[in-house]
Design a protein around this motif. Structure first.
Motif, short mmCIF file in Angstrom:
data_model
loop_
_atom_site.label_atom_id
_atom_site.label_comp_id
_atom_site.label_asym_id
_atom_site.label_seq_id
_atom_site.Cartn_x
_atom_site.Cartn_y
_atom_site.Cartn_z
N ASP A 104 42.47 47.82 95.52
CA ASP A 104 42.93 48.22 94.19
C ASP A 104 44.44 48.21 94.01
O ASP A 104 45.00 48.98 93.24
CB ASP A 104 42.35 49.59 93.81
CG ASP A 104 40.90 49.47 93.36
OD1 ASP A 104 40.55 48.47 92.72
OD2 ASP A 104 40.11 50.39 93.65
N SER A 105 45.13 47.30 94.71
CA SER A 105 46.53 46.98 94.45
C SER A 105 46.53 45.62 93.76
O SER A 105 46.03 44.64 94.32
CB SER A 105 47.33 46.93 95.75
OG SER A 105 48.61 46.41 95.55
N TYR A 106 47.11 45.53 92.54
CA TYR A 106 46.83 44.38 91.68
C TYR A 106 48.01 43.46 91.39
O TYR A 106 47.84 42.46 90.71
CB TYR A 106 46.23 44.88 90.36
CG TYR A 106 44.80 45.32 90.52
CD1 TYR A 106 43.75 44.43 90.34
CD2 TYR A 106 44.49 46.62 90.90
CE1 TYR A 106 42.43 44.82 90.51
CE2 TYR A 106 43.18 47.03 91.08
CZ TYR A 106 42.15 46.12 90.88
OH TYR A 106 40.84 46.51 91.07
N ALA A 107 49.19 43.76 91.87
CA ALA A 107 50.36 42.94 91.53
C ALA A 107 50.60 41.84 92.56
O ALA A 107 50.44 42.07 93.77
CB ALA A 107 51.61 43.82 91.42
N ASN A 108 50.97 40.65 92.08
CA ASN A 108 51.40 39.55 92.95
C ASN A 108 50.36 39.18 94.00
O ASN A 108 50.69 38.90 95.15
CB ASN A 108 52.72 39.90 93.67
CG ASN A 108 53.77 40.37 92.71
OD1 ASN A 108 54.05 39.72 91.72
ND2 ASN A 108 54.36 41.52 93.00
N ARG A 109 49.09 39.19 93.58
CA ARG A 109 48.01 38.85 94.51
C ARG A 109 47.03 37.90 93.81
O ARG A 109 46.69 38.10 92.66
CB ARG A 109 47.28 40.10 94.98
CG ARG A 109 48.16 41.09 95.72
CD ARG A 109 47.40 42.34 96.10
NE ARG A 109 46.40 42.05 97.10
CZ ARG A 109 45.46 42.95 97.48
NH1 ARG A 109 45.41 44.14 96.90
NH2 ARG A 109 44.58 42.63 98.40
N LYS A 110 46.59 36.90 94.56
CA LYS A 110 45.66 35.93 94.01
C LYS A 110 44.36 36.62 93.62
O LYS A 110 43.80 37.42 94.39
CB LYS A 110 45.39 34.84 95.05
CG LYS A 110 44.68 33.61 94.50
CD LYS A 110 44.58 32.50 95.55
CE LYS A 110 45.95 31.93 95.85
NZ LYS A 110 45.85 30.73 96.75
N GLY A 111 43.88 36.33 92.41
CA GLY A 111 42.63 36.91 91.94
C GLY A 111 42.78 38.31 91.39
O GLY A 111 41.78 38.96 91.06
N LYS A 112 44.02 38.81 91.28
CA LYS A 112 44.25 40.16 90.74
C LYS A 112 44.94 40.05 89.38
O LYS A 112 44.51 39.30 88.53
CB LYS A 112 45.07 40.97 91.74
CG LYS A 112 44.42 41.12 93.12
CD LYS A 112 43.20 42.02 93.10
CE LYS A 112 42.63 42.23 94.49
NZ LYS A 112 41.50 43.18 94.48
N GLY A 113 46.04 40.80 89.17
CA GLY A 113 46.79 40.70 87.92
C GLY A 113 46.53 41.87 86.98
O GLY A 113 45.71 42.76 87.24
N THR A 114 47.26 41.86 85.85
CA THR A 114 47.22 43.01 84.94
C THR A 114 45.84 43.21 84.32
O THR A 114 45.38 44.35 84.22
CB THR A 114 48.26 42.84 83.81
OG1 THR A 114 48.04 41.59 83.15
CG2 THR A 114 49.66 42.87 84.35
N HIS A 115 45.19 42.15 83.91
CA HIS A 115 43.91 42.32 83.22
C HIS A 115 42.82 42.84 84.16
O HIS A 115 41.99 43.65 83.75
CB HIS A 115 43.49 41.01 82.57
CG HIS A 115 44.42 40.58 81.47
ND1 HIS A 115 44.82 39.28 81.31
CD2 HIS A 115 45.06 41.30 80.52
CE1 HIS A 115 45.65 39.21 80.28
NE2 HIS A 115 45.81 40.42 79.79
N LYS A 116 42.85 42.41 85.42
CA LYS A 116 41.91 42.96 86.40
C LYS A 116 42.21 44.45 86.64
O LYS A 116 41.30 45.26 86.80
CB LYS A 116 42.01 42.19 87.72
CG LYS A 116 41.51 40.75 87.64
CD LYS A 116 39.99 40.71 87.67
CE LYS A 116 39.48 39.27 87.62
NZ LYS A 116 39.77 38.51 88.84
N ALA A 117 43.50 44.79 86.66
CA ALA A 117 43.88 46.20 86.85
C ALA A 117 43.42 47.05 85.67
O ALA A 117 42.92 48.17 85.85
CB ALA A 117 45.39 46.32 87.03
N ILE A 118 43.58 46.54 84.44
CA ILE A 118 43.14 47.27 83.25
C ILE A 118 41.62 47.46 83.28
O ILE A 118 41.11 48.55 82.97
CB ILE A 118 43.57 46.53 81.97
CG1 ILE A 118 45.09 46.55 81.82
CG2 ILE A 118 42.92 47.16 80.74
CD1 ILE A 118 45.62 45.63 80.74
#
Length: 339
Positions: A104-118
């Motif tokens: 559940d760390s979402y910045a600067n990672r492949k397959g993550k990003g802001t929308h996945k975090a939201i």
């Protein structure tokens, strides 16, 4: 923690530098610095290879400018030649850092990003009654160089890789760092410690994310928080107990002191999960998501300014906003705006 050894030859290889040049030039092919570099591409890459092999590479001067939305920040752009080195370094050490990070760390990672975090944030809103939302005061300007190097050196043992990491960190331009005191500090301690990573570097983004990796594990493994999301220095903890969240906040403040960081009082709040609150550019409820009114007003102004622009420019200018808006419940709004 496993330590990675002997990857420097991979970092400075011609093939990796060529790949790094391609990544660094994305969406910037027509700028003078990029055009000049690619006009002499092979010579430039072999020159970089030699400088890195001999450890004579020295970063150039930054181009500095300011942005004021969503908040006042100093942005520093390294010369293109240096950005190639940054990409070459992250090409090889990034995957190693990635392996130790929590889900559940979402910045600067492949397959993550802001929308996945939201999306993850909204899932936790449905599972828990209360939220503790925090951010770190002046995060990038506050990152302590000595602490960052210790954390990275634990992961990367070969002296050459450590030299390159240190060269990148030590040659960042001066940041507008806060004057903070921590337990055990003497009068001049804040002046003696070098702090700050330039926002704009790929390396800064990855190093900053890894700087809080130990904090992520502390939240999950020591506090035993079952609902947690972090995007750079914005993070949220979830619980069914207000008292538990208040206790966690105290323990978080104590842990962050070890990293010489402080919570931002204005960005810290404890609230019921039923309340719609801003998170990463959207107002998120358990059942739906909205865009902040200021965001919509700004986009309407942008649309007006683009009325006479060529259709290609209009479409490319609004594509980013519509991509973000589609992640919220904005169908009617987009119909009204015609986008």
């Amino acid at each position: 923690m496993k330590t990675c050894r002997n990857i420097y030859e991979e970092i400075v290889s011609f093939e990796n530098l060529l790949s790094a040049a391609g990544k660094a030039s994305r969406c910037k092919r027509q700028t003078k610095g990029v055009l000049d570099f690619f006009y002499h591409l092979e010579d430039e890459l072999w020159a970089l290879h030699a400088e890195l092999k001999e450890k004579t590479w020295k970063p150039g001067a930054y181009n500095t400018f300011y942005i004021y939305k969503p908040k006042h920040r100093m942005i520093s752009a390294a010369p293109f030649r240096d950005r190639v080195v940054h990409h070459a370094l992250i090409n090889r050490i990034g995957p190693v850092m990635e392996r130790s990070m929590i889900h559940d760390s979402y910045a600067n990672r492949k397959g993550k990003g802001t929308h996945k975090a939201i999306k993850r944030y909204q899932q936790y809103l449905r599972r828990f009654q209360y939220v503790l939302k925090c951010d770190i005061r002046k995060f990038f300007p506050s990152i302590d160089h000595d602490i960052l190097k210790v954390l990275l050196y634990r992961k990367f043992a070969c002296p050459e890789t450590r030299w390159l990491i240190a060269t990148v960190i030590d040659n960042g331009n001066a940041q507008e760092s806060p004057l903070d005191y921590f337990p055990g500090d003497m009068l001049f301690t804040p002046f003696e410690r070098t702090k700050g990573l330039p926002i704009g570097n790929l390396t800064s983004q990855f190093f900053a994310n890894y700087f809080l990796n130990g904090f992520d594990h502390f939240v999950k493994e020591t506090l035993h928080c079952k609902g947690y999301v972090r995007y750079v220095d914005d993070f949220v903890l979830f619980s069914n107990s207000k008292e538990e969240l208040r206790q966690w906040e105290k323990e978080i403040e104590a842990f962050l002191e070890i990293l010489r960081l402080k919570l931002n009082p204005e960005g810290t709040a404890l609230y019921p999960s039923s309340e719609g609150r801003p998170f990463l550019g959207q107002i998120v409820f358990p059942s739906h998501r909205l865009l902040p009114s200021a965001n919509v007003r700004a986009f309407k102004k942008k649309l007006t300014a683009l009325e006479t622009a060529p259709i290609e420019k209009r479409q490319s200018s609004i594509a980013g906003w519509t991509g973000h808006a589609r992640q919220a419940d904005t169908r009617r709004l987009r119909e009204v705006l015609g986008v």
